[in-house]
Design an enzyme around this catalytic site. Structure first.
Site, PDB file in Angstrom:
ATOM      1  N   TYR A  15     -18.465  -1.618   2.782  1.00 25.85           N
ATOM      2  CA  TYR A  15     -18.097  -0.213   2.482  1.00 25.85           C
ATOM      3  C   TYR A  15     -17.743  -0.019   0.998  1.00 25.85           C
ATOM      4  O   TYR A  15     -18.421   0.727   0.281  1.00 25.85           O
ATOM      5  CB  TYR A  15     -16.929   0.176   3.395  1.00 25.85           C
ATOM      6  CG  TYR A  15     -16.264   1.492   3.080  1.00 25.85           C
ATOM      7  CD1 TYR A  15     -17.011   2.636   2.785  1.00 25.85           C
ATOM      8  CD2 TYR A  15     -14.868   1.600   3.087  1.00 25.85           C
ATOM      9  CE1 TYR A  15     -16.387   3.850   2.510  1.00 25.85           C
ATOM     10  CE2 TYR A  15     -14.244   2.807   2.823  1.00 25.85           C
ATOM     11  CZ  TYR A  15     -15.006   3.926   2.522  1.00 25.85           C
ATOM     12  OH  TYR A  15     -14.390   5.118   2.256  1.00 25.85           O
ATOM     13  N   ASP A  35     -23.829 -11.636  -0.182  1.00 23.07           N
ATOM     14  CA  ASP A  35     -23.226 -11.107   1.040  1.00 23.07           C
ATOM     15  C   ASP A  35     -23.783 -11.906   2.204  1.00 23.07           C
ATOM     16  O   ASP A  35     -24.985 -12.183   2.250  1.00 23.07           O
ATOM     17  CB  ASP A  35     -23.575  -9.606   1.181  1.00 23.07           C
ATOM     18  CG  ASP A  35     -22.632  -8.871   2.121  1.00 23.07           C
ATOM     19  OD1 ASP A  35     -22.496  -9.318   3.284  1.00 23.07           O
ATOM     20  OD2 ASP A  35     -22.039  -7.862   1.701  1.00 23.07           O
ATOM     21  N   PHE A  76     -15.334  -8.516  -3.123  1.00 23.94           N
ATOM     22  CA  PHE A  76     -14.923  -7.600  -2.056  1.00 23.94           C
ATOM     23  C   PHE A  76     -14.916  -8.252  -0.680  1.00 23.94           C
ATOM     24  O   PHE A  76     -14.411  -7.654   0.270  1.00 23.94           O
ATOM     25  CB  PHE A  76     -15.893  -6.403  -1.993  1.00 23.94           C
ATOM     26  CG  PHE A  76     -15.853  -5.536  -3.210  1.00 23.94           C
ATOM     27  CD1 PHE A  76     -14.967  -4.488  -3.296  1.00 23.94           C
ATOM     28  CD2 PHE A  76     -16.690  -5.783  -4.289  1.00 23.94           C
ATOM     29  CE1 PHE A  76     -14.905  -3.684  -4.422  1.00 23.94           C
ATOM     30  CE2 PHE A  76     -16.642  -4.983  -5.423  1.00 23.94           C
ATOM     31  CZ  PHE A  76     -15.746  -3.941  -5.482  1.00 23.94           C
ATOM     32  N   THR A 120      -4.583  -5.402  -1.889  1.00 23.74           N
ATOM     33  CA  THR A 120      -4.221  -4.360  -0.920  1.00 23.74           C
ATOM     34  C   THR A 120      -2.744  -4.010  -1.008  1.00 23.74           C
ATOM     35  O   THR A 120      -1.917  -4.846  -1.417  1.00 23.74           O
ATOM     36  CB  THR A 120      -4.511  -4.880   0.510  1.00 23.74           C
ATOM     37  OG1 THR A 120      -3.925  -3.977   1.464  1.00 23.74           O
ATOM     38  CG2 THR A 120      -3.909  -6.238   0.764  1.00 23.74           C
ATOM     39  N   TYR A 144      -2.918 -11.024   7.007  1.00 21.04           N
ATOM     40  CA  TYR A 144      -3.879 -10.335   6.135  1.00 21.04           C
ATOM     41  C   TYR A 144      -3.245 -10.093   4.756  1.00 21.04           C
ATOM     42  O   TYR A 144      -3.802 -10.473   3.715  1.00 21.04           O
ATOM     43  CB  TYR A 144      -4.331  -9.006   6.769  1.00 21.04           C
ATOM     44  CG  TYR A 144      -5.050  -8.119   5.789  1.00 21.04           C
ATOM     45  CD1 TYR A 144      -6.332  -8.439   5.345  1.00 21.04           C
ATOM     46  CD2 TYR A 144      -4.440  -6.980   5.262  1.00 21.04           C
ATOM     47  CE1 TYR A 144      -6.981  -7.644   4.407  1.00 21.04           C
ATOM     48  CE2 TYR A 144      -5.082  -6.186   4.323  1.00 21.04           C
ATOM     49  CZ  TYR A 144      -6.356  -6.520   3.909  1.00 21.04           C
ATOM     50  OH  TYR A 144      -6.985  -5.744   2.969  1.00 21.04           O
ATOM     51  N   PHE A 172      -4.700   1.296  -1.834  1.00 20.81           N
ATOM     52  CA  PHE A 172      -3.958   1.913  -0.750  1.00 20.81           C
ATOM     53  C   PHE A 172      -5.014   2.277   0.312  1.00 20.81           C
ATOM     54  O   PHE A 172      -5.712   1.368   0.758  1.00 20.81           O
ATOM     55  CB  PHE A 172      -3.058   3.035  -1.299  1.00 20.81           C
ATOM     56  CG  PHE A 172      -1.801   2.411  -1.904  1.00 20.81           C
ATOM     57  CD1 PHE A 172      -1.899   1.554  -3.002  1.00 20.81           C
ATOM     58  CD2 PHE A 172      -0.555   2.598  -1.345  1.00 20.81           C
ATOM     59  CE1 PHE A 172      -0.772   0.901  -3.525  1.00 20.81           C
ATOM     60  CE2 PHE A 172       0.578   1.965  -1.858  1.00 20.81           C
ATOM     61  CZ  PHE A 172       0.461   1.124  -2.946  1.00 20.81           C
ATOM     62  N   ASN A 173      -5.222   3.515   0.711  1.00 21.94           N
ATOM     63  CA  ASN A 173      -6.179   3.743   1.808  1.00 21.94           C
ATOM     64  C   ASN A 173      -7.519   4.253   1.295  1.00 21.94           C
ATOM     65  O   ASN A 173      -7.665   5.445   1.005  1.00 21.94           O
ATOM     66  CB  ASN A 173      -5.577   4.709   2.831  1.00 21.94           C
ATOM     67  CG  ASN A 173      -4.503   4.033   3.650  1.00 21.94           C
ATOM     68  OD1 ASN A 173      -3.483   3.621   3.108  1.00 21.94           O
ATOM     69  ND2 ASN A 173      -4.748   3.877   4.928  1.00 21.94           N
ATOM     70  N   ARG A 285       1.669   1.407  16.241  1.00 23.33           N
ATOM     71  CA  ARG A 285       0.854   0.198  16.075  1.00 23.33           C
ATOM     72  C   ARG A 285       1.701  -0.798  15.297  1.00 23.33           C
ATOM     73  O   ARG A 285       2.314  -0.434  14.285  1.00 23.33           O
ATOM     74  CB  ARG A 285      -0.405   0.558  15.289  1.00 23.33           C
ATOM     75  CG  ARG A 285      -1.419  -0.547  15.177  1.00 23.33           C
ATOM     76  CD  ARG A 285      -2.710  -0.054  14.546  1.00 23.33           C
ATOM     77  NE  ARG A 285      -2.551   0.331  13.142  1.00 23.33           N
ATOM     78  CZ  ARG A 285      -3.559   0.740  12.365  1.00 23.33           C
ATOM     79  NH1 ARG A 285      -4.781   0.824  12.851  1.00 23.33           N
ATOM     80  NH2 ARG A 285      -3.347   1.062  11.118  1.00 23.33           N
ATOM     81  N   GLY A 287       3.228  -3.310  12.826  1.00 26.44           N
ATOM     82  CA  GLY A 287       2.980  -3.610  11.407  1.00 26.44           C
ATOM     83  C   GLY A 287       2.650  -2.403  10.556  1.00 26.44           C
ATOM     84  O   GLY A 287       2.253  -2.556   9.402  1.00 26.44           O
TER      85      GLY A 287
HETATM   86  N1  UFG Z   1      -3.901   5.605  12.854  1.00 21.95           N
HETATM   87  C1  UFG Z   1      -3.747   6.279  14.043  1.00 21.95           C
HETATM   88  N2  UFG Z   1      -4.731   6.145  14.977  1.00 21.95           N
HETATM   89  C2  UFG Z   1      -5.840   5.389  14.773  1.00 21.95           C
HETATM   90  C3  UFG Z   1      -5.992   4.714  13.535  1.00 21.95           C
HETATM   91  C4  UFG Z   1      -4.983   4.837  12.600  1.00 21.95           C
HETATM   92  O1  UFG Z   1      -2.750   6.955  14.279  1.00 21.95           O
HETATM   93  O2  UFG Z   1      -6.689   5.299  15.671  1.00 21.95           O
HETATM   94  C5  UFG Z   1      -2.843   5.729  11.834  1.00 21.95           C
HETATM   95  C6  UFG Z   1      -2.214   4.396  11.492  1.00 21.95           C
HETATM   96  O3  UFG Z   1      -1.149   4.123  12.364  1.00 21.95           O
HETATM   97  C7  UFG Z   1      -1.776   4.640  10.046  1.00 21.95           C
HETATM   98  C8  UFG Z   1      -2.804   5.630   9.503  1.00 21.95           C
HETATM   99  O4  UFG Z   1      -3.411   6.210  10.654  1.00 21.95           O
HETATM  100  O5  UFG Z   1      -0.535   5.255  10.043  1.00 21.95           O
HETATM  101  C9  UFG Z   1      -3.858   4.986   8.649  1.00 21.95           C
HETATM  102  O6  UFG Z   1      -4.395   3.880   9.379  1.00 21.95           O
HETATM  103  P1  UFG Z   1      -5.684   3.076   8.925  1.00 21.95           P
HETATM  104  O7  UFG Z   1      -5.944   2.026   9.947  1.00 21.95           O
HETATM  105  O8  UFG Z   1      -6.776   4.041   8.575  1.00 21.95           O
HETATM  106  O9  UFG Z   1      -5.220   2.425   7.560  1.00 21.95           O
HETATM  107  P2  UFG Z   1      -3.988   1.437   7.303  1.00 21.95           P
HETATM  108  O10 UFG Z   1      -2.994   2.229   6.517  1.00 21.95           O
HETATM  109  O11 UFG Z   1      -3.508   0.738   8.492  1.00 21.95           O
HETATM  110  O12 UFG Z   1      -4.755   0.317   6.509  1.00 21.95           O
HETATM  111  C10 UFG Z   1      -5.101   0.345   5.175  1.00 21.95           C
HETATM  112  C11 UFG Z   1      -6.329  -0.495   4.951  1.00 21.95           C
HETATM  113  C12 UFG Z   1      -6.090  -1.903   5.429  1.00 21.95           C
HETATM  114  C13 UFG Z   1      -4.905  -2.436   4.714  1.00 21.95           C
HETATM  115  C14 UFG Z   1      -3.734  -1.513   4.823  1.00 21.95           C
HETATM  116  C15 UFG Z   1      -2.646  -1.930   3.899  1.00 21.95           C
HETATM  117  O13 UFG Z   1      -7.394   0.098   5.613  1.00 21.95           O
HETATM  118  O14 UFG Z   1      -7.210  -2.682   5.210  1.00 21.95           O
HETATM  119  O15 UFG Z   1      -4.074  -0.189   4.447  1.00 21.95           O
HETATM  120  O16 UFG Z   1      -1.446  -1.389   4.290  1.00 21.95           O
HETATM  121  F1  UFG Z   1      -4.520  -3.608   5.210  1.00 21.95           F
END
Ligand code: UFG
Length: 327
Positions: A15, A35, A76, A120, A144, A172-173, A285, A287
């Site tokens: 991605y 890759d 990446f 990250t 991770y 971040f995201n 969820r 963590g």
């Molecule tokens: N969420 C939901 N429902 C879902 C998926 C996510 O409510 O089905 C929420 C999560 O709880 C979180 C937010 O949406 O609060 C964002 O979740 P993501 O999974 O999209 O992203 P994360 O913040 O968990 O993860 C991102 C990166 C990871 C990295 C992390 C670092 O995508 O690779 O930030 O904190 F590890």
């Protein structure tokens, strides 16, 4: 623009890596992608040469580094699922740490000294303050995040001992897609909020589970800092130029500095798509910190980085066009 350079993009079929390849090609550089296609797709490459192989294969790396003169490497390729890393840490340390160590040692031995490493926000663990700057304590709460923290530490020590220069970028995201919808997000399995919610709006998935409405945030859902994948790619190119201009090894946090709650993201998706997002409440969820927002002022100041697509509507719009196109 600087003179054309040759770059190796490891994980260039994934991605973020594929948006990086696009950015480098647009800047007039030559690109070789390494890759193993375990999580990426050849179709994501908008140009450049593909070498299919494992980035921990020292024989292959020696061949690549002897056969090309690379001006830098962007790395990446890594496993990214926090939950999986908790139940299978061996897999994460093997892939994200051991293979990366082999790769950077090969770079060092071949005298290639400009590495941009994908790190990250997960290196910080539970935030002690917000927004999070580079100096924030690193206390990862899952393998991770720890695997990325370990590589950051290895890079610091490689610089001290061998003068090996690198920039680690803490995303971040990452979100959004190519504005022309040629490439975009597609993980297997998908765990990220925006693609899951868009697919739920399209009826391609069951209702989106909102993981927790009892956080200490205004609407009770988690807050994240969403940054457009093309803006991330731009920061990588600027970081490379920084190293080429003699910049010292360092780390930068990359985000927009503005947080949106899960509910705000869902509201934005409904506005942009004109479709309701079927959603249901679910337990937290494991963590997930309540709030992760970047202070990216150092990257802006040092690199001159200016995110172009800093508003969530545009990020969602691009992700939506991609989702519609991929069908
Ligand atoms: N969420 C939901 N429902 C879902 C998926 C996510 O409510 O089905 C929420 C999560 O709880 C979180 C937010 O949406 O609060 C964002 O979740 P993501 O999974 O999209 O992203 P994360 O913040 O968990 O993860 C991102 C990166 C990871 C990295 C992390 C670092 O995508 O690779 O930030 O904190 F590890």
């Amino acid at each position: 623009m600087s003179k054309s350079k040759k770059l190796l993009v490891i994980g260039g079929c994934g991605y973020i890596g594929s948006h990086m390849v696009k950015c480098l090609l647009n800047a007039g550089h030559d690109v070789v992608v390494l890759d193993d296609l375990s999580a990426g797709y050849k179709e994501n490459m908008l140009g450049g040469e593909l070498v299919v192989g494992d980035c921990g294969d020292r024989v292959l790396l020696d061949r690549l580094f002897s056969g090309h003169h690379f001006d830098g490497v962007l790395h990446f390729a890594s496993l990214i699922q926090v939950g999986e890393s908790v139940v299978n840490p061996a897999k994460y340390y093997q892939c994200n740490v051991a293979k990366t160590l082999t790769m950077i040692e090969a770079m060092k031995d071949h005298g290639i000294g400009a590495l941009i490493f994908s790190s990250t926000a997960a290196v910080f663990g539970e935030p002690v303050y917000t927004p999070i700057n580079e100096a924030h304590p690193r206390q990862p709460i899952n393998p991770y995040g720890m695997s990325k923290h370990m590589v950051e530490t290895i890079l610091r020590d490689f610089d001290r001992a061998y003068g090996f220069r690198s920039v680690a970028l803490r995303y971040f995201n990452a979100a959004g897609a190519d504005p022309e919808a040629r490439i975009g997000e597609g993980h297997e399995p998908e765990t990220h909020l925006i693609p899951l919610a868009l697919q739920a709006a399209l009826g391609k998935r069951p209702a989106l589970k909102v993981f927790g409405r009892d956080y200490d945030t205004p609407d009770g859902t988690c807050i994240r800092d969403y940054i457009h994948v093309d803006d991330l790619a731009d920061a990588h190119l600027l970081a490379l130029e920084y190293l080429w201009n003699g910049g010292a090894s360092t780390v930068f946090n990359l985000g927009n500095g503005e947080g949106f709650s899960v509910q705000e993201v869902l509201n934005t998706i409904e506005r942009v798509t004109g479709k309701p997002v079927p959603a249901e409440d679910a337990p937290r969820r494991e963590g997930d910190p309540a709030r992760l927002v970047a202070d990216a002022s150092t990257a802006k100041l040092t690199l001159g980085w200016k995110p172009q697509y800093a508003d969530l509507e545009t990020i969602v719009q691009h992700a939506w066009q991609w989702e519609l196109k991929r069908g």
